[in-house]
Design a protein around this motif. Structure first.
Motif: not given
Length: 142
Positions: A13-24, A54-61, A74-79
């Motif tokens: 479901d997450l892959a389908a709603t975000s437009g990516t694959t489960t493998r990714r 996930l959507l943020a990661i895909l957008h930034l990629q 993201f490590d810095a953001l989490d900190a």
């Protein structure tokens, strides 16, 4: 999923709603960019925080960020660190001195759309904004 709901998604479901694959998705988890799901039995359940990240990661990629640079950011953001601290620069000064300014740092850096809708302005820890690691100039392409 609406903000504030406890609805969960499977990896499919997450892959389908975000437009990516489960493998990714699994690859991003292995790299530490995306948290692992909550397990119930043998099924992983993802929530809105997983989807938003996930959507943020895909957008930034799509904007040209490498996975390595995203990991650092993201490590810095989490900190709770700001972009200025990641870059080793002084924090930006706001035009009116900054002490009483109501402007959210996400808006200041131009990434308000990546903030969860329900979070409101952050106080005390500026949003880590990001800068692409490389820029492509088509005029120099052969």
């Amino acid at each position: 999923m609406e903000a504030g709901t406890k609805e969960t998604l499977t990896i499919d479901d997450l892959a389908a709603t975000s437009g990516t694959t489960t493998r990714r998705i699994r690859s991003l988890q292995t790299l530490g960019l995306l948290p692992h799901p909550t397990l119930r039995g043998r099924t992983g359940h993802y929530d809105s925080a997983h989807r938003d990240r996930l959507l943020a990661i895909l957008h930034l990629q799509e904007q040209g960020f490498s996975l390595e640079s995203l990991g650092l950011l993201f490590d810095a953001l989490d900190a709770g660190r700001s972009l200025a601290s990641v870059l080793g620069l002084a924090e930006p000064r706001l035009s009116d001195g900054g002490a009483d300014n109501e402007t959210d740092s996400a808006e200041l850096y131009g990434f308000a759309e990546l903030q969860p809708a329900s979070s409101g302005p952050r106080r005390g820890s500026p949003l880590l904004s990001v800068v692409p690691t490389t820029l492509w100039d088509e005029s120099e392409a052969s």
